[in-house]
Design an enzyme around this catalytic site. Structure first.
Site, PDB file in Angstrom:
ATOM      1  CD1 TRP A   1       0.303  -0.542   8.696  1.00 61.55           C
ATOM      2  CD2 TRP A   1       0.802  -2.589   9.171  1.00 61.55           C
ATOM      3  NE1 TRP A   1      -0.801  -1.034   9.522  1.00 61.55           N
ATOM      4  CE2 TRP A   1      -0.341  -2.281   9.785  1.00 61.55           C
ATOM      5  CE3 TRP A   1       1.289  -4.085   9.361  1.00 61.55           C
ATOM      6  CZ2 TRP A   1      -1.028  -3.308  10.823  1.00 61.55           C
ATOM      7  CZ3 TRP A   1       0.855  -4.895  10.227  1.00 61.55           C
ATOM      8  CH2 TRP A   1      -0.180  -4.302  10.893  1.00 61.55           C
TER       9      TRP A   1
ATOM     10  CE  LYS B   1      -6.083  -2.351   7.748  1.00 62.26           C
ATOM     11  NZ  LYS B   1      -4.617  -2.924   7.902  1.00 62.26           N
TER      12      LYS B   1
ATOM     13  CG  ASP C   1       0.908  -2.362   2.219  1.00 62.98           C
ATOM     14  OD1 ASP C   1      -0.265  -2.491   2.108  1.00 62.98           O
ATOM     15  OD2 ASP C   1       1.371  -2.576   3.500  1.00 62.98           O
TER      16      ASP C   1
END
Ligand SMILES: *Cc1c(COP(=O)(O)O)cnc(C)c1O
Length: 355
Positions: A100, A191, A167
């Site tokens: 990511w 999530k 993030d």
């Protein structure tokens, strides 16, 4: 019985599903479904207000930090951040410790200069780089707190005076942290916060407004702040599910209470992995994620057998990401300790039979 170890979208508390299904049929006794009411009605405004207030309360945010619910998933933040924060001639520092983060770096390069200050690519992202320098003039320092795919985590805030951008998609609300130290935090909801379709973005208001470029309204944080996350139709149902999960979290005792359980879950999981030679955790002990435990079985025949055993015993979502292989057990807030117990018992049984 199903044990849900999915990495995202992932498990949510059962009571959230119950409340959310009731709201689809008859929201707050209005005789209407939450799916058919206007977002500017008092009914929905109350949902948005409560969701924002709960984020502020649970994360103990100061008045300088704004809470936004935006579209586009965490991947949109990869470019929305540099678009709003980084001029073409300015440099942002990025840490490269997983899939990511790599994507975030690629997108940031479209808008300004990127200094990759550290990388663990040399060992397939199985550790977190340490002791890397961050250039003094950097506009901000971006890192991924939890590498969902590779199973590493940075739990303490890096020592630097450079404004921090993080993030937190896969570990937000899972352990306590001084969230006010961050200039910007973002997380896709699917999530640890709620349903897919919405992003939580927390931004320090006085960190905005320093870029020269023109920003389209829908991508401009300042316009979203002014409009209270309702610049256009927000993902109404996704925001509602977030609000319910935040309510659940508060009732459960807040982030600190969940952190305790998350620590227990991860301790049990890694203890089992370290004790059973059949399984090999891929991440160095000091950088292991409390949210996503990644491990392999070196013998391909045994790997297949264990996957079949998981299936047979209702263990869902334990197959590793296609880029890493092996297995991954995601242990987000809503996953009870009993599920980890069930999986580790299965692992022990399997190891005893095969060992
Ligand atoms: C899942 C994930 C993303 C991508 O989220 P989308 O909402 O699918 O764009 C980004 N960063 C991290 C750390 C993730 O776990």
């Amino acid at each position: 019985m199903v044990y849900n170890f999915n990495s995202g979208p992932s498990i949510l508390p059962g009571e959230v599903f119950e409340e959310a299904s009731k709201a689809i049929l008859n929201f707050e006794n209005s005789g209407l479904s939450i799916l058919e009411i206007g977002h500017r009605t008092p009914l929905f405004q109350a949902v948005m207000d409560e969701a924002i207030a709960l984020v502020k309360e649970l994360m103990a945010l100061d008045a300088g930090h704004e809470v936004l619910f935006l579209h586009g998933g965490a991947s949109t933040q990869f470019f929305q951040i540099p678009m709003n924060l980084l001029n073409e001639n300015e440099t942002a520092a990025y840490l490269d410790c997983g899939t990511w983060g790599t994507k975030a770096i690629k997108e940031a390069r479209l808008f300004g200069q990127v200094a990759v200050v550290g990388s663990s690519k040399d060992k397939n992202y199985t550790y977190i780089p340490k002791g890397y320098p961050i250039p003094a003039g950097a506009k901000y320092f971006h890192y991924t707190t939890n590498n969902t795919i590779e199973g590493t985590q940075i739990r303490s805030i890096p020592e630097t005076t450079i404004p921090l951008v993080a993030d937190m998609s896969s570990d937000i609300l899972s352990h306590t942290l001084d969230f006010n130290r961050f200039a910007l935090i973002y997380a896709g909801a699917q999530k640890n916060i709620g349903a897919a379709g919405v992003n939580l973005v927390i931004v320090k208001k006085d960190f905005l407004g320093t870029v020269d470029r023109k920003i389209p309204s829908m991508l401009d944080y300042r316009q979203h702040i002014e409009a209270g996350s309702m610049l256009n139709t927000p993902p109404v149902f996704a925001v509602y599910v977030c609000m319910l999960t935040l309510r659940w979290l508060k009732k459960a005792g807040g982030i600190a209470a969940l952190e305790k359980i998350n620590n227990e879950k991860a301790a049990l999981m890694y203890k089992t992995l370290d004790e059973l030679p059949v399984f090999r955790p891929t991440v160095v002990p000091e950088d292991r994620s409390l949210m996503n435990a990644v491990f392999v079985i070196d013998d391909p025949a045994l790997e297949k057998e264990f996957l079949a055993a998981c299936k047979e015993h209702g263990m869902v979502g334990v197959k590793g990401h296609r880029s890493v292989g092996g297995f991954r057990a995601s242990m987000y807030n809503a996953l009870p300790l009993s599920s980890v117990k069930a999986l580790t018992d299965l692992m022990s049984d399997f190891a005893n039979k095969k060992g």
